[in-house]
Design an enzyme around this catalytic site. Sequence first.
Site, PDB file in Angstrom:
ATOM      1  N   LYS A  67       4.498  -1.591  -4.219  1.00 45.23           N
ATOM      2  CA  LYS A  67       5.304  -2.685  -4.759  1.00 45.23           C
ATOM      3  C   LYS A  67       4.423  -3.785  -5.328  1.00 45.23           C
ATOM      4  O   LYS A  67       3.353  -4.060  -4.784  1.00 45.23           O
ATOM      5  CB  LYS A  67       6.141  -3.294  -3.620  1.00 45.23           C
ATOM      6  CG  LYS A  67       7.625  -2.983  -3.715  1.00 45.23           C
ATOM      7  CD  LYS A  67       8.389  -3.622  -2.588  1.00 45.23           C
ATOM      8  CE  LYS A  67       9.147  -4.847  -3.057  1.00 45.23           C
ATOM      9  NZ  LYS A  67      10.228  -5.243  -2.164  1.00 45.23           N
ATOM     10  N   LYS A  70       4.404  -5.847  10.302  1.00 48.66           N
ATOM     11  CA  LYS A  70       3.748  -7.153  10.223  1.00 48.66           C
ATOM     12  C   LYS A  70       2.938  -7.474  11.470  1.00 48.66           C
ATOM     13  O   LYS A  70       1.886  -8.086  11.381  1.00 48.66           O
ATOM     14  CB  LYS A  70       4.772  -8.270   9.972  1.00 48.66           C
ATOM     15  CG  LYS A  70       5.269  -8.292   8.545  1.00 48.66           C
ATOM     16  CD  LYS A  70       5.801  -9.663   8.180  1.00 48.66           C
ATOM     17  CE  LYS A  70       6.148  -9.707   6.695  1.00 48.66           C
ATOM     18  NZ  LYS A  70       6.924 -10.897   6.339  1.00 48.66           N
ATOM     19  N   LYS A 111       2.473 -10.421  -3.901  1.00 50.03           N
ATOM     20  CA  LYS A 111       1.626 -11.614  -3.990  1.00 50.03           C
ATOM     21  C   LYS A 111       0.364 -11.450  -3.161  1.00 50.03           C
ATOM     22  O   LYS A 111      -0.611 -12.167  -3.357  1.00 50.03           O
ATOM     23  CB  LYS A 111       2.399 -12.843  -3.517  1.00 50.03           C
ATOM     24  CG  LYS A 111       2.824 -12.699  -2.070  1.00 50.03           C
ATOM     25  CD  LYS A 111       3.559 -13.883  -1.531  1.00 50.03           C
ATOM     26  CE  LYS A 111       3.853 -13.634  -0.068  1.00 50.03           C
ATOM     27  NZ  LYS A 111       5.225 -13.729   0.334  1.00 50.03           N
TER      28      LYS A 111
END
Length: 342
Positions: free
Chosen positions: A201, A118, A204
Site C-alpha cells: 500500500k 502494530k 506515509k
Amino acid sequence: MTETQFTPRVFSGIQPSGNLHLGNYLGALKRFVDMQGPEWETVYCMVDLHAITTWQDPADLMHSTRELCAGFIAAGIDPEQSILFNQSQVPEHAQLAWVFNCVARMGWMQRMTQWKDKAGKNQQNASLGLFAYPSLMAADILIYHATHVPVGDDQKQHLELTRDIAIKFNNDFGVDFFPITEPVIEGAATRVMSLRDGAKKMSKSDPSDMSRINMTDDADTIAKKIRKAKTDPDALPSEADGLENRPEARNLVNIYAALSDLTVDQVLAEVGGKQFGEFKPMLAELAVEKLSPISTEMARLMGDQAEIDKILARGAERAREVTVPVLQRTYEIVGMVGAKQV
Ligand code: TRP
C-alpha cells in the site's frame, strides 16, 4: 422496542499523523467528498486521540491536525454541510469509549490483526491505548448512531468489532439503542499502491519518498515520481483482465481511473496498446491537473491558522449537539446517577 429512528448518517475518521498522500486522497478524502449530499448527514473527524496511541511529537501533532483539516476542505469537504472537527474537542467520544471498554472482551481485542501487527513481538511494551484503540473507534461511530462508515479494507475487522459491541450493549441492557453499522469498504480500484512496489500500500511510513505522491508535492515532483514509477515492459492491455499479475500496471491504471472518475475499462478502451513511455506523461498531466489546485488551496488555508481553529471549534460544537444527548442516554441506560434526561 425501537427507541430510535436511525437517521442515515455517515461517519469516518483519519489519523492526523504525518503527511497526506495520494492514497489518503483517493481512498478516503475524495470518497468522503463524493458522499456529501442530501441522502445523509456526513460527519468527518480528525482522530487525534487515536494518533497518540503511539507517541507523537506534540508540535507535529498540532501541525498534522491542522494540515489534515486544510486537506479535507481543499479536497472539497464543505464545513457547513459536513460536520468537521478534531476528536479531542468532543469529549463524549472518550467517555463512551470507557463504557465500551467495559462491554468489549479481552479476547475480542486480542484477535485484532492491527493490534498484533502494530504491537509486534513486544506487546508488553505497547500502550494500553493501542490495545483499546478499536473500542474508541466503536465509540467514534456509535456516539453519532452512524449508519454508514466508509473505510479502507484494513479497517473491516474494527467495524465488525463495532457491530459486536453494539449488539452486546443492546443485549446486556435490553435496549435497541445502538445501530448495527454498515461498513462501506473501499474497493480495490481506490486502493492506491506504492509506486515502487505494486504489492504494498502507498504509505506515509515507506522510507522511500519516491514510493508515494504527497498532497504537498509540486508539479515537477509529481511528474518525476510518475516517470520513475516501477512498471513492466509490456504495452497496456485493452481490457481489465489483461492487468492480472501486473500489479504496477494495474496500480497506475487504477490511479488514472480514480483521478478521472472513469472505470478501468473506460480508461483501457482509451489507452490500451500504449507503452508506458506514452501513458506515464498522460498520467502525470492528469495528476498535476487534479492535485495541484488542492495543494495550493491547502497552502493558502495553512496560512490562516486562526481560521482553521475556528472551523474545528465550530465543527466540535455542532458535533456535541448529537453526542451529548447520546452519552446522557447511554449513562442513563447503564445506571449512572445524575445522567440527564434528554
Ligand atoms: N482506524 C481508522 C484508520 O486508521 C481511523 C478511525 C478512527 C476511524 N476512528 C474511526 C475510521 C471511525 C472510521 C470510523 O483508518
